[in-house]
Design an enzyme around this catalytic site. Structure first.
Site, PDB file in Angstrom:
ATOM      1  N   GLY A 172       2.982   2.941   8.965  1.00 12.54           N
ATOM      2  CA  GLY A 172       3.489   3.768   7.877  1.00 12.54           C
ATOM      3  C   GLY A 172       4.900   4.246   8.172  1.00 12.54           C
ATOM      4  O   GLY A 172       5.271   4.456   9.329  1.00 12.54           O
ATOM      5  N   LEU A 201       0.710  -5.741  20.362  1.00 11.79           N
ATOM      6  CA  LEU A 201      -0.385  -5.484  19.423  1.00 11.79           C
ATOM      7  C   LEU A 201      -0.795  -6.751  18.690  1.00 11.79           C
ATOM      8  O   LEU A 201      -1.984  -7.014  18.489  1.00 11.79           O
ATOM      9  CB  LEU A 201       0.029  -4.422  18.404  1.00 11.79           C
ATOM     10  CG  LEU A 201      -0.091  -2.955  18.783  1.00 11.79           C
ATOM     11  CD1 LEU A 201       0.132  -2.089  17.551  1.00 11.79           C
ATOM     12  CD2 LEU A 201      -1.427  -2.629  19.409  1.00 11.79           C
ATOM     13  N   ASP A 232       0.870  -1.173   0.000  1.00 12.72           N
ATOM     14  CA  ASP A 232       0.000   0.000   0.000  1.00 12.72           C
ATOM     15  C   ASP A 232       0.910   1.227   0.000  1.00 12.72           C
ATOM     16  O   ASP A 232       1.189   1.817   1.042  1.00 12.72           O
ATOM     17  CB  ASP A 232      -0.896  -0.026   1.240  1.00 12.72           C
ATOM     18  CG  ASP A 232      -2.014   1.013   1.186  1.00 12.72           C
ATOM     19  OD1 ASP A 232      -2.143   1.700   0.164  1.00 12.72           O
ATOM     20  OD2 ASP A 232      -2.753   1.138   2.180  1.00 12.72           O
ATOM     21  N   HIS A 233       1.400   1.578  -1.196  1.00 15.17           N
ATOM     22  CA  HIS A 233       2.299   2.721  -1.355  1.00 15.17           C
ATOM     23  C   HIS A 233       1.872   3.545  -2.556  1.00 15.17           C
ATOM     24  O   HIS A 233       1.215   3.041  -3.477  1.00 15.17           O
ATOM     25  CB  HIS A 233       3.745   2.257  -1.554  1.00 15.17           C
ATOM     26  CG  HIS A 233       4.413   1.809  -0.297  1.00 15.17           C
ATOM     27  ND1 HIS A 233       4.640   2.641   0.766  1.00 15.17           N
ATOM     28  CD2 HIS A 233       4.916   0.591   0.063  1.00 15.17           C
ATOM     29  CE1 HIS A 233       5.249   1.971   1.742  1.00 15.17           C
ATOM     30  NE2 HIS A 233       5.418   0.724   1.339  1.00 15.17           N
ATOM     31  N   GLU A 265       8.058   8.712   4.415  1.00 18.06           N
ATOM     32  CA  GLU A 265       7.658  10.111   4.525  1.00 18.06           C
ATOM     33  C   GLU A 265       7.523  10.782   3.167  1.00 18.06           C
ATOM     34  O   GLU A 265       6.636  11.632   2.951  1.00 18.06           O
ATOM     35  CB  GLU A 265       8.662  10.868   5.389  1.00 18.06           C
ATOM     36  CG  GLU A 265       8.261  12.306   5.683  1.00 18.06           C
ATOM     37  CD  GLU A 265       9.172  12.979   6.690  1.00 18.06           C
ATOM     38  OE1 GLU A 265       8.855  14.117   7.082  1.00 18.06           O
ATOM     39  OE2 GLU A 265      10.209  12.374   7.080  1.00 18.06           O
ATOM     40  N   GLY A 304       9.312  -5.458  13.570  1.00 17.82           N
ATOM     41  CA  GLY A 304      10.381  -6.076  14.342  1.00 17.82           C
ATOM     42  C   GLY A 304      10.569  -5.493  15.711  1.00 17.82           C
ATOM     43  O   GLY A 304      11.575  -5.789  16.371  1.00 17.82           O
ATOM     44  N   GLY A 305       9.632  -4.658  16.161  1.00 18.37           N
ATOM     45  CA  GLY A 305       9.758  -4.063  17.487  1.00 18.37           C
ATOM     46  C   GLY A 305       9.762  -5.120  18.577  1.00 18.37           C
ATOM     47  O   GLY A 305       9.044  -6.111  18.490  1.00 18.37           O
TER      48      GLY A 305
END
Length: 306
Positions: free
Chosen positions: A107, A185, A37-38, A110, A177-178
């Site tokens: 997202g 989440l 989705d870009h 930027e 990867g957090g």
């Protein structure tokens, strides 16, 4: 191993290009067709005809395919208000007869926001968390009841929470990867946890973090699907591999190290190694969207072994 096709249409692909790839993937027995989705081309190459909207595209594919699952890896929380997103996904789910999955992320790019006038807040994780709460809350509200939400970023008042998707629930994919917030989440909202283009040496470590977050939340870790996405580049011999690598601006050695690349036998070995690490679903990123023979080669080998 569940194998899915994943592509990046912002790199230069029309709707018809995506339709041809999705239909070939369906014919060959891949379980799903996913797209990014870009809205902005990245790197070198020809960006024409320009970007296509992911959910508009998936709506079209929903009517021109019959069995393959369809989704985003991943939609950006910065692009759409959550109430609108819930309506869009529910509608495409109905149009497909219940074949849609929603990958949702915070997202990151930027420049595409600047190019199309889309706000890009510095802190976006809160947006993502509230969007997950709202989208799942709208879908799970019983028909005839109302949904309200008050958060830091969004407020919904007296929403009829319609329409409902066909699936109950629509599968939600959370990725990243957090080390702490992302696993939490995933444990709370997702049916699938995805790592996109990770270093292969850390796949197990991150899977274990998510499993621990599930246990902490009182959820069975095995109720979550664990997936990865890697670029795929396969050739029946070294010459064909080199040609396919060159077509996407890469070299075979680098692709072998960081993706799923090489001969058909190497692809099978790579998938086997991922299975041993607890991965049951793989998104094969096919960057040369017009090379339909590539899908044939993958299907002839990897599909047979999976």
């Amino acid at each position: 191993m569940d194998l899915r096709i994943f592509t990046e249409p912002q790199q230069g692909a029309s709707y018809d290009d995506q339709l041809a790839l999705a239909q070939r993937a369906e014919q060959l027995g891949f379980s799903a067709f996913f797209r990014s989705d870009h809205f902005l081309h990245m790197g070198d190459g020809d960006p024409l005809p320009g970007p296509t909207d992911s959910w508009t595209t998936l709506a079209g594919l929903a009517r021109e395919t019959s069995t393959i699952r369809l989704g985003t890896l991943v939609s950006s929380a910065t692009f759409r208000h959550p109430g609108l997103l819930a309506i869009q996904v529910a509608q495409v789910d109905a149009m497909s007869g219940g074949r849609v999955e929603l990958g949702l992320g915070a997202g990151w790019f930027e420049a595409e926001h600047e190019a199309y006038g889309i706000p890009f807040p510095h802190k976006r994780f809160g947006l993502l968390e509230e969007q997950l709460e709202i989208v799942t809350g709208l879908w799970s509200t019983p028909v005839g009841e109302r949904f309200d939400f008050t958060g830091k970023h969004y407020t919904l008042t007296d929403s009829p929470a319609l329409p409902k998707p066909v699936q109950d629930p629509v599968p939600i994919i959370v990725g990243g990867g957090g080390p702490k917030r992302t696993p939490r989440l995933a444990a709370r909202f997702a049916g699938e946890y995805n790592q996109s283009f990770p270093e292969k040496s850390i796949v197990v470590e991150q899977v274990n973090r998510v499993r621990a977050a599930c246990e902490e939340a009182g959820r069975d870790p095995d109720s979550l699907t664990y997936s990865v996405a890697f670029v795929a580049c396969v050739g029946k011999d070294e010459a064909e591999l080199a040609r396919r690598a060159a077509a996407i601006g890469r070299v075979p050695a680098e692709l072998r190290e960081h993706g799923l690349a090489g001969t058909p036998a190497e692809l099978v070995d790579g998938l086997g190694a991922l299975a041993e690490q607890g991965i049951s679903r793989v998104y094969l990123q096919c960057l040369d969207i017009r090379d339909l023979d590539h899908l044939d080669l993958i299907a002839d080998t990897a599909m047979a072994s999976s």
